[in-house]
Write an enzyme that holds these catalytic residues in place. Sequence first.
Site, PDB file in Angstrom:
ATOM      1  N   CYS A   6       0.841  -1.202   0.000  1.00 52.91           N
ATOM      2  CA  CYS A   6       0.000   0.000   0.000  1.00 52.91           C
ATOM      3  C   CYS A   6       0.876   1.252   0.000  1.00 52.91           C
ATOM      4  O   CYS A   6       0.533   2.255  -0.642  1.00 52.91           O
ATOM      5  CB  CYS A   6      -0.944  -0.003   1.199  1.00 52.91           C
ATOM      6  SG  CYS A   6      -2.381  -1.072   0.970  1.00 52.91           S
ATOM      7  N   HIS A  45      -6.455  -2.905  -1.168  1.00 51.80           N
ATOM      8  CA  HIS A  45      -5.781  -3.814  -0.236  1.00 51.80           C
ATOM      9  C   HIS A  45      -6.696  -4.960   0.184  1.00 51.80           C
ATOM     10  O   HIS A  45      -7.745  -4.746   0.759  1.00 51.80           O
ATOM     11  CB  HIS A  45      -5.335  -3.066   1.026  1.00 51.80           C
ATOM     12  CG  HIS A  45      -4.694  -3.976   2.033  1.00 51.80           C
ATOM     13  ND1 HIS A  45      -3.328  -4.179   2.103  1.00 51.80           N
ATOM     14  CD2 HIS A  45      -5.237  -4.767   2.994  1.00 51.80           C
ATOM     15  CE1 HIS A  45      -3.068  -5.042   3.064  1.00 51.80           C
ATOM     16  NE2 HIS A  45      -4.212  -5.419   3.631  1.00 51.80           N
ATOM     17  N   GLY A  90       4.329 -19.761   1.503  1.00 52.72           N
ATOM     18  CA  GLY A  90       5.444 -18.889   1.160  1.00 52.72           C
ATOM     19  C   GLY A  90       5.080 -17.422   1.067  1.00 52.72           C
ATOM     20  O   GLY A  90       5.910 -16.605   0.660  1.00 52.72           O
ATOM     21  N   HIS A  97      -0.596 -10.350  -4.389  1.00 55.44           N
ATOM     22  CA  HIS A  97       0.313 -10.057  -5.495  1.00 55.44           C
ATOM     23  C   HIS A  97       0.522 -11.303  -6.328  1.00 55.44           C
ATOM     24  O   HIS A  97       0.547 -12.414  -5.812  1.00 55.44           O
ATOM     25  CB  HIS A  97       1.655  -9.512  -4.993  1.00 55.44           C
ATOM     26  CG  HIS A  97       2.289 -10.370  -3.942  1.00 55.44           C
ATOM     27  ND1 HIS A  97       1.897 -10.327  -2.628  1.00 55.44           N
ATOM     28  CD2 HIS A  97       3.271 -11.288  -4.020  1.00 55.44           C
ATOM     29  CE1 HIS A  97       2.625 -11.186  -1.924  1.00 55.44           C
ATOM     30  NE2 HIS A  97       3.461 -11.797  -2.754  1.00 55.44           N
TER      31      HIS A  97
HETATM   32  P1  5GP Z   1       5.532 -13.510  -1.298  1.00 54.43           P
HETATM   33  O1  5GP Z   1       6.593 -14.381  -0.665  1.00 54.43           O
HETATM   34  O2  5GP Z   1       4.724 -12.785  -0.243  1.00 54.43           O
HETATM   35  O3  5GP Z   1       4.679 -14.233  -2.295  1.00 54.43           O
HETATM   36  O4  5GP Z   1       6.312 -12.446  -2.144  1.00 54.43           O
HETATM   37  C1  5GP Z   1       6.640 -11.187  -1.660  1.00 54.43           C
HETATM   38  C2  5GP Z   1       7.635 -10.600  -2.619  1.00 54.43           C
HETATM   39  O5  5GP Z   1       7.725  -9.225  -2.360  1.00 54.43           O
HETATM   40  C3  5GP Z   1       9.037 -11.191  -2.475  1.00 54.43           C
HETATM   41  O6  5GP Z   1       9.440 -11.735  -3.717  1.00 54.43           O
HETATM   42  C4  5GP Z   1       9.886  -9.995  -2.050  1.00 54.43           C
HETATM   43  O7  5GP Z   1      11.173  -9.998  -2.626  1.00 54.43           O
HETATM   44  C5  5GP Z   1       9.061  -8.821  -2.531  1.00 54.43           C
HETATM   45  N1  5GP Z   1       9.222  -7.610  -1.740  1.00 54.43           N
HETATM   46  C6  5GP Z   1       9.181  -7.509  -0.382  1.00 54.43           C
HETATM   47  N2  5GP Z   1       9.330  -6.222  -0.008  1.00 54.43           N
HETATM   48  C7  5GP Z   1       9.460  -5.499  -1.135  1.00 54.43           C
HETATM   49  C8  5GP Z   1       9.648  -4.107  -1.399  1.00 54.43           C
HETATM   50  O8  5GP Z   1       9.719  -3.260  -0.495  1.00 54.43           O
HETATM   51  N3  5GP Z   1       9.748  -3.719  -2.701  1.00 54.43           N
HETATM   52  C9  5GP Z   1       9.659  -4.625  -3.723  1.00 54.43           C
HETATM   53  N4  5GP Z   1       9.773  -4.136  -4.965  1.00 54.43           N
HETATM   54  N5  5GP Z   1       9.484  -5.941  -3.522  1.00 54.43           N
HETATM   55  C10 5GP Z   1       9.380  -6.380  -2.246  1.00 54.43           C
HETATM   56 ZN    ZN Z   2      -1.797  -3.269   1.157  1.00 54.58          ZN
END
Ligand code: 5GP
Ligand code: ZN
Length: 111
Positions: A6, A45, A90, A97
């Site tokens: 967000c 969100h 994970g 996302h």
């Molecule tokens: P999840 O594991 O929740 O499916 O994926 C979260 C993703 O968000 C991870 O691949 C991580 O590298 C990415 N990520 C986490 N924090 C940030 C951020 O502040 N900026 C960006 N661009 N990516 C982020």
């Molecule tokens: Zn959010």
Amino acid sequence: MDCIFCKIISGELPCTKVYEDDEFLAFNDINPQAPVHILVIPKEHREMLSDYGPNDEGLLGRLLAVTTEIARQQKLDHYRTVINCGSDAGQMVFHLHLHLVSGRKLSGQLC
Ligand code: 5GP
Ligand code: ZN
């Protein structure tokens, strides 16, 4: 709200933007697992995929459709899309996302 994504949407935190429209934002993952690793997020969100249901088929369909458009813009022939739902799957960031991953041969690993 204490949500990283967000804050990215509001501009409070920076990102490398790949695509934006009224409903979705796409930006490069900060810790890419492949040469191309883009996150596509709804601007509204909600924590995870299980927070969506039959009434959300439009938004969820547009999420996939916009992802194919981004892949075309990025000239990706082969790519993988992943949505992690829940911590044991994970998920680390609790704002829905979709990972769009490409640029190397992807085998068994999810992304
Ligand atoms: P999840 O594991 O929740 O499916 O994926 C979260 C993703 O968000 C991870 O691949 C991580 O590298 C990415 N990520 C986490 N924090 C940030 C951020 O502040 N900026 C960006 N661009 N990516 C982020
Ligand atoms: Zn959010």
